[in-house]
Scaffold this active site. Sequence first.
Site, mmCIF file in Angstrom:
data_model
loop_
_atom_site.group_PDB
_atom_site.id
_atom_site.type_symbol
_atom_site.label_atom_id
_atom_site.label_comp_id
_atom_site.label_asym_id
_atom_site.label_seq_id
_atom_site.Cartn_x
_atom_site.Cartn_y
_atom_site.Cartn_z
ATOM 1 N N CYS A 1 23.054 1.575 5.392
ATOM 2 C CA CYS A 1 23.941 1.669 6.554
ATOM 3 C C CYS A 1 24.822 2.908 6.480
ATOM 4 C CB CYS A 1 24.796 0.406 6.683
ATOM 5 S SG CYS A 1 25.828 0.060 5.247
ATOM 6 N N GLU B 1 29.925 -5.997 9.230
ATOM 7 C CA GLU B 1 29.617 -4.655 8.749
ATOM 8 C C GLU B 1 28.338 -4.251 9.460
ATOM 9 O OE1 GLU B 1 27.554 -1.909 7.134
ATOM 10 O OE2 GLU B 1 27.423 -3.226 5.388
#
Length: 471
Positions: free
Chosen positions: A276, A242
């Site tokens: 993020c 990720e």
Amino acid sequence: MTSGTPTPGAGGAPGHRTAGLPVVDPATGETFDEAPDQQPGELDEAVARAGRAWRAWRADPEARTAALRGAADAVETAGDDLARLLTREQGKPLAESYAEVARTAARLRYFADLAPRTRRIDDGRPVDSEVRWRSLGPVAAIVPWNFPLQLAAAKFAPALAAGNTMVLKPSPFTPLATRLLGSVLAAVLPEDVLTVVTGREPLGARLASHPGIRHVTFTGSVPTGRAVAGAAADSLARVTLELGGNDAAVLLDDVDVDRIADRLFWAAFRNCGQVCMAVKRVYAPARLHSEVVEALAQRAKSVAVGPGLDPGTRLGPVNNAPQLARVERITEQALADGARAASGGHRLDGPGHFFAPTILTDVPPDSAVVTEEQFGPVLPVLPYRNLDEAVDAANSTGFGLGGSVWGTDLDRAEAVADRLECGTAWINHHAELSLAQPFAGIKDSGVGVAGGPWGLYGNLRPFVVHRPREA
């Protein structure tokens, strides 16, 4: 070393003395504690112990369920200590640290009650074929400094529920709360099922390439993710990555600016922009551009910035000095390129890693603050003349984590969201995830899937049994 680790400031595994890893309070810029800087031999021992613990852990699903439920209870019981330590080393407001602890416990409970389904295959042959699921073995997780506990739980909860054991390495900027979490879980998990290791590089690279590890999960930057994938390839271990995001928010021409301004602001600035999947770019219709800039700038100027332990703080510091320097550099470059700061645009005076909440306008579309991930309290707002232009701009970077569309006509907004090249699209909100949904990026934003049943199956392998039918 047991399933947890000693409390912060304590030494490493019995029989080992390791040099200290200093931990800085980002609100002051001063070192306030240290964690062990563990060495390769200690890592090798941790992986070996995880391999031995796997044999019993994988064999009893009911015991795993009970242990993970007990782990969730233990996290909640230790919530005050975990939250305060998390704020001290990470910087986020205490309320956000409590929310992170709660999310950690909730994720353990969710996966405790999730089990893979056996499937029978009928393909016309006189054979009963059954697809069962087996754990992988010892797995590794390498997590960043923005959500140390929550992202760790996103990796160890499904891995342990699937019957794997784990070696977990937190960021050297935020090792303490994770070590404390390991100690909390040691009381309810069997020995060596979950081991926390801390240290400087190349400890993470050695963990990713370790021949005893069967799956590596990593959250962090794109360059480091590529390095992790390359290291894991040596032992043909699975990888789930990720990576970065540069999420765009596209505002439609029917958007109610006053109604969405607070949500949009916090979608970009929660955790000081160190998320993020935060909004990193805003595209606004040209006729509304000034109104959007002003609404966001007003909020940036008025938000309470300060140490996370102060009750009135809504926005804390940037976590570490290198990231603060990057935020400053990318902002100064944008200003040199012709951008204007409607708010902020500079470090704040005084101690700590504080950067003024910044709204940028008149930003060239090729400026790094638009094309790269700033990962800090800086938000460019760009005008567009037609919707196709905005969608093309939103899709123009190498990232593809998330995106959002904001407007009054929900059907129209959904049609635009369907055109975004990303893993998750939101309408009139952003960066909100359910434990039950998949989370995955495309392009440079990641490989593999986390979350929900998909996260569980990502920690399992299919095992097929064929049995002939009796006459």
